[in-house]
Design an enzyme around this catalytic site. Structure first.
Site, PDB file in Angstrom:
ATOM      1  N   HIS A   1       9.451   0.813   3.016  1.00 35.43           N
ATOM      2  CA  HIS A   1       8.021   0.885   3.337  1.00 35.43           C
ATOM      3  C   HIS A   1       7.279  -0.426   3.336  1.00 35.43           C
ATOM      4  CE1 HIS A   1       7.071   5.198   3.638  1.00 35.43           C
ATOM      5  NE2 HIS A   1       8.188   5.341   2.948  1.00 35.43           N
TER       6      HIS A   1
ATOM      7  N   LYS B   1      -9.063   1.927   2.722  1.00 32.58           N
ATOM      8  CA  LYS B   1      -7.637   1.825   2.385  1.00 32.58           C
ATOM      9  C   LYS B   1      -7.546   1.190   1.009  1.00 32.58           C
ATOM     10  CE  LYS B   1      -7.125  -0.685   6.178  1.00 32.58           C
ATOM     11  NZ  LYS B   1      -5.893  -0.245   6.816  1.00 32.58           N
ATOM     12  N   ARG B   2      -6.354   1.188   0.406  1.00 25.44           N
ATOM     13  CA  ARG B   2      -6.220   0.491  -0.868  1.00 25.44           C
ATOM     14  C   ARG B   2      -6.653  -0.966  -0.713  1.00 25.44           C
ATOM     15  NH1 ARG B   2      -3.752   3.254  -5.271  1.00 25.44           N
ATOM     16  NH2 ARG B   2      -4.045   1.245  -6.300  1.00 25.44           N
TER      17      ARG B   2
ATOM     18  N   LYS C   1      -4.284  -6.796   3.051  1.00 26.41           N
ATOM     19  CA  LYS C   1      -5.112  -5.975   3.948  1.00 26.41           C
ATOM     20  C   LYS C   1      -6.417  -6.693   4.314  1.00 26.41           C
ATOM     21  CE  LYS C   1      -3.314  -1.493   2.237  1.00 26.41           C
ATOM     22  NZ  LYS C   1      -2.947  -0.683   3.406  1.00 26.41           N
TER      23      LYS C   1
ATOM     24  N   THR D   1      -1.314   4.120   8.407  1.00 28.82           N
ATOM     25  CA  THR D   1      -1.515   5.450   8.987  1.00 28.82           C
ATOM     26  C   THR D   1      -3.011   5.729   9.124  1.00 28.82           C
ATOM     27  OG1 THR D   1      -1.286   6.385   6.764  1.00 28.82           O
ATOM     28  CG2 THR D   1       0.627   6.511   8.216  1.00 28.82           C
TER      29      THR D   1
ATOM     30  N   LYS E   1      -5.413   7.772  12.037  1.00 25.78           N
ATOM     31  CA  LYS E   1      -6.461   8.778  11.812  1.00 25.78           C
ATOM     32  C   LYS E   1      -7.729   8.400  12.570  1.00 25.78           C
ATOM     33  CE  LYS E   1      -4.606   9.192   7.133  1.00 25.78           C
ATOM     34  NZ  LYS E   1      -4.829   8.688   5.759  1.00 25.78           N
TER      35      LYS E   1
HETATM   36  C1  LIG Z   1      -4.408   7.511   5.172  1.00 24.40           C
HETATM   37  C2  LIG Z   1      -4.787   7.155   3.801  1.00 24.40           C
HETATM   38  C3  LIG Z   1      -4.369   5.937   3.264  1.00 24.40           C
HETATM   39  C4  LIG Z   1      -3.564   4.928   4.051  1.00 24.40           C
HETATM   40  O1  LIG Z   1      -4.454   4.096   4.755  1.00 24.40           O
HETATM   41  P1  LIG Z   1      -3.966   2.721   5.425  1.00 24.40           P
HETATM   42  O2  LIG Z   1      -5.186   2.310   6.180  1.00 24.40           O
HETATM   43  O3  LIG Z   1      -2.834   3.067   6.337  1.00 24.40           O
HETATM   44  O4  LIG Z   1      -3.600   1.806   4.334  1.00 24.40           O
HETATM   45  C5  LIG Z   1      -4.739   5.631   1.969  1.00 24.40           C
HETATM   46  N1  LIG Z   1      -5.479   6.481   1.236  1.00 24.40           N
HETATM   47  C6  LIG Z   1      -5.907   7.654   1.728  1.00 24.40           C
HETATM   48  C7  LIG Z   1      -6.737   8.550   0.871  1.00 24.40           C
HETATM   49  C8  LIG Z   1      -5.579   8.041   3.019  1.00 24.40           C
HETATM   50  O5  LIG Z   1      -5.982   9.222   3.494  1.00 24.40           O
END
Ligand SMILES: *Cc1c(COP(=O)(O)O)cnc(C)c1O
Length: 795
Positions: free
Chosen positions: A338, A526-527, A532, A634, A638
């Protein structure tokens, strides 16, 4: 549901409500009403669930081993997948119950940190929907990912005991309990099964999460002798194992308890598979056909000790020879990587592995010996073998274990898999090229569109004339025929506006900040991690603030920058980035010179259920990681599926998003991996700082008194990282200053483009129409076809 069934549902519901509360309907609380609804749905699921379990017994099945499943809430999603969401809402309405109000009584099951755990949850949904036999196996943490709040702009963490008021979606299966033996401790592993409902297809897969418990609640002998502490100590020590999820995303936690957690769930799971196999295939004493019925997908290195555990169980408890058992393992395990960040690749000190399971360590040594022997036969020297060794310098390399034994190694986006082959695991790729393959991540359209964005979902169904797109997302492509249809584009704009209004009210209620719902919603959730680059986003906002201060009449379309995300509690710099964003928000939002045009909000406690409100309301999707560092992402998918153009680097799945939706419908910026590799050794961020006035002003704001970090030195730390080399490593490790100018230019273009409503909506439509590839249905079918060969008659 037809009319008759409707009455039955209502009857069952009211009956359940009164039964579990011993109250009359009118005296029940909203929480009671939620609990009873949960019950009623579980009853409905039960029969199909049992049927699915029985059916898969004699069929090839995939087992998805993952230390994290970031599920979120189940109520709405289950209703959607059962195909009764609208009806149940109406029925409750007739009873005077507000569905959305009782929905809020469900705590998120936050049994994961971020993308990796959410991927596992999306895969569960997709496997069920695509009628693929797949069990999820993981840990039932009593405390999920911490709850985040802000005090004075600083992140504060609190516990998340998500099951303290019960957990209506799990069934405790005591009869399947297993014993897990550590070096100096034995505990009971109790499985809790959660149903995973396929989309309107009658399939119900199982997510089995293990909880650690003592054999006896406590030792009465001791209790009676007033040795209360000693009496409960053993119980606590057992329960400690699944007490809490480690809150590190990416960063590994090299603690004994963490490896115990990993071994705990993996040992229980392997024992579970072996015991069931023996029950249903009692004549196969040497497990000759075990691999025909089982394939185990290892979600990152966290469950990799399963390889040693399977061999242990087969050899020690079932009398197989080591070689026989290893051969079986080689046919059963597949591994997903990952990340390429070094800090994530798990290496366990041998004394910790020994402390957890001395026998597994012994088996790992044996596998390592086989590896060395076979590589010598290939003609490699001792030093040439070093990078492949599973045990070296007193550490166990979990990735090497899985790559050597496993039959498949996959990355999670095209670029990421190329980096694995060319760089991270290039030595392995040379020897086992055929093991390597790519499986670009995906997201489930049921949760992230059908449920989270009802208006857009209805719109799509209406435009396409049917709702097959919900399980065959490629059908969205047909939306392209509306690219020049003005009224369709206007409808799409209006739907986005509805979602923005909804988010604006939610933010007002929960964050106490009023935002202009007609401004551009530019969102990064995101985290929090340096790679990032949330700080690139913040520096750019500081730049905009400076511009607007200098020129309040600047031609600038009002924009709201929205952030969300948690920092690992021990990650000082990530917490500094949160404080910085909150401080910029405080300054900007309180400055009447700019706050009509510019607003900044950092939402508290971003999680799956918050995401369900945020992703559908975005105008711009911020995907700005340093090229080569985000394996896939991911969140980007979304946003795309909900019609937000991506402002992103050529990284992870962004690249594939640009390919599918067209670069002209998105905003690409920043250096490529190749460009960064090229300048790596000569990179001079201080030079950029000194020559670019905009950058200098923004960076200086960190330390010149404009912004206040309450003497935490957090802003100085970020400042130093950006321009001063520190302990051996160069400044600006993530090329923030390198990409700043390009990022700024892309923002300028967005700020202009947004004003052309039709043209903007066209980009949104093109993103939705081309999101089909990013369905986790596609991903899981690729796993099933290429790796698991789940329907192959050859097994
Ligand atoms: C989709 C999702 C992530 C992943 O987000 P990235 O932008 O791909 O890092 C992290 N936390 C939550 C709650 C999510 O729904």
């Amino acid at each position: 549901m037809d009319k008759l069934e409707k009455n039955k549902f209502t009857e069952d519901y009211i009956e359940n409500l009164q039964r579990i509360t011993l109250k009359n309907f009118d005296d029940t609380s909203e929480k009671d009403k939620y609990d009873a609804l949960c019950d009623t749905i579980m009853e409905r699921i039960n029969q199909e669930w049992r049927f699915s379990k029985n059916k898969s017994r004699y069929e090839r099945t995939a087992y998805y081993f993952s230390a994290e499943f970031l599920i979120g809430r189940s109520l709405g999603n289950n209703l959607i997948n059962l195909g009764i969401y609208d009806q149940v809402k109406d029925l409750l309405d007739e009873l005077g119950i507000d569905f959305e109000a009782i929905e809020d009584y469900e705590d998120d099951a936050a049994l994961g940190n971020g993308g990796l755990g959410r991927l596992a949850a999306c895969f569960m949904d997709s496997a069920a929907t695509q009628d693929i036999n797949m069990y999820g196996y993981g840990v039932r943490y009593r405390e999920g990912l911490f709850k985040q709040s802000f005090e004075n702009g600083f992140q504060v963490e609190k516990g998340d005991s998500w099951i303290k008021d019960g957990d209506g979606w799990s069934i405790r299966v005591d009869s399947d309990s297993r014993i897990v033996k550590f070096k100096d401790q034995q505990v009971k592993a109790v499985p809790f099964d959660m149903p995973v409902v396929g989309y309107k297809n009658g399939k119900v897969n199982t997510l089995r999460l293990w909880q650690a418990e003592p054999f006896e609640e406590f030792e009465f002998e001791r209790f009676n002798n007033f040795e209360y502490d000693a009496a409960v100590a053993k119980k606590n020590r057992a329960e400690d194992i699944t007490r809490v999820l480690y809150p590190n995303d990416i960063q590994r936690a090299g603690r004994l308890l963490r490896l115990k957690q990993q071994y705990f769930f993996v040992s229980a799971s392997i024992q579970d598979l072996v015991a069931k196999y023996k029950r249903y295939f009692s004549d196969d004493l040497r497990f000759k056909n075990f691999h025909k019925y089982h394939v185990i997908q290892l979600n990152d290195t966290h469950p990799n000790i399963a390889i040693a555990e399977l061999i242990r169980v087969l050899v020690d408890e079932n009398g197989l020879e080591f070689e026989e058992a290893l051969d079986i393992a080689k046919k059963v395990f597949a591994f997903t990587n990952h990340t390429v960040l070094q800090e994530a690749l798990e290496k366990w000190p041998i004394d910790i592995v020994e402390e957890v399971s001395p026998r597994c360590l012994e088996i790992i040594y044996k596998i390592n010996d086989m590896l060395v022997k076979s590589f010598k036969e290939k003609g490699l020297t001792e030093t040439e073998i070093d990078p492949y060794r599973i045990v070296i310098y007193d550490q166990v390399h979990m990735a090497n274990l899985a790559i050597y034994v496993g039959f498949s190694v996959n990355g999670v986006a095209a670029l990421h898999t190329e980096i694995l082959k060319d760089d991270t695991f290039s030595h392995w790729y040379k020897i086992f090229p055929n093991k390597f393959n790519n499986k670009t991540n995906g997201i489930t359209p049921r949760r992230w569109l059908v449920y989270a964005n009802r208006p857009l979902s209805s719109f799509i169904t209406e435009k396409l004339g049917n709702d097959n797109w919900k399980y065959n997302l490629d059908e969205l492509k047909a939306l392209e025929k509306f690219v020049d249809d003005e009224s369709t584009l206007n409808e799409l704009w209006n739907i986005k506006q509805v979602n923005k209004n909804r988010l604006a009210s939610y933010i007002l209620e929960h964050e106490g900040i009023k935002i202009n719902p007609e401004s551009i919603f530019d969102i990064q959730v995101k985290r929090i991690h340096e790679y990032k680059r949330q700080h690139l986003n913040v520096l750019h906002i500081i730049y905009l603030y400076h511009q607007l201060k200098k020129n309040p009449y600047m031609d600038f379309y009002p924009t709201t920058f929205i952030f969300g995300g948690k920092a690992a509690p021990g990650y000082f710099r990530a917490k500094g980035i949160i404080k910085l964003a909150n401080e910029v928000a405080r300054v900007v939002n309180n400055d009447p010179d700019v706050n009509k045009k510019l607003k900044v909000v950092f939402v508290e406690n971003f999680r799956v259920s918050y995401g369900e409100k945020i992703y559908p309301a975005a105008d711009v999707s911020e995907q700005i990681s340093t090229a080569g560092k985000e394996a896939s992402g991911t969140g980007n998918m979304k946003f795309m599926l909900n019609g937000a153009p991506t402002l992103g680097t050529l990284d992870g799945a962004n690249i594939e998003i640009f390919d599918h939706a067209g670069e002209e419908n998105n905003y690409r910026f920043g250096a490529t991996v190749e460009q960064l590799n090229e300048i790596e050794s000569s990179y001079n961020p201080r030079g950029i700082y000194q020559t670019n006035k905009d950058i200098k002003d923004a960076v200086d704001a960190l330390v010149n008194g404009e912004l206040d970090d309450n003497n935490s030195y957090m802003f100085l730390d970020i400042y130093n990282e950006l321009i001063n080399p520190q302990d051996g490593s160069r400044a600006d490790r993530y090329f923030v200053l390198k990409d700043f100018q390009d990022y700024k230019n892309a923002h300028e273009k967005i700020n202009k483009d947004y004003r052309d409503k039709l043209e903007w909506s066209r980009k949104c439509l093109m993103n939705i129409a081309n999101a089909g590839y990013f369905s986790s249905d596609r991903t899981i079918i690729d796993y099933a076809d290429d790796i698991w060969k789940i329907d192959s008659p050859n097994y």
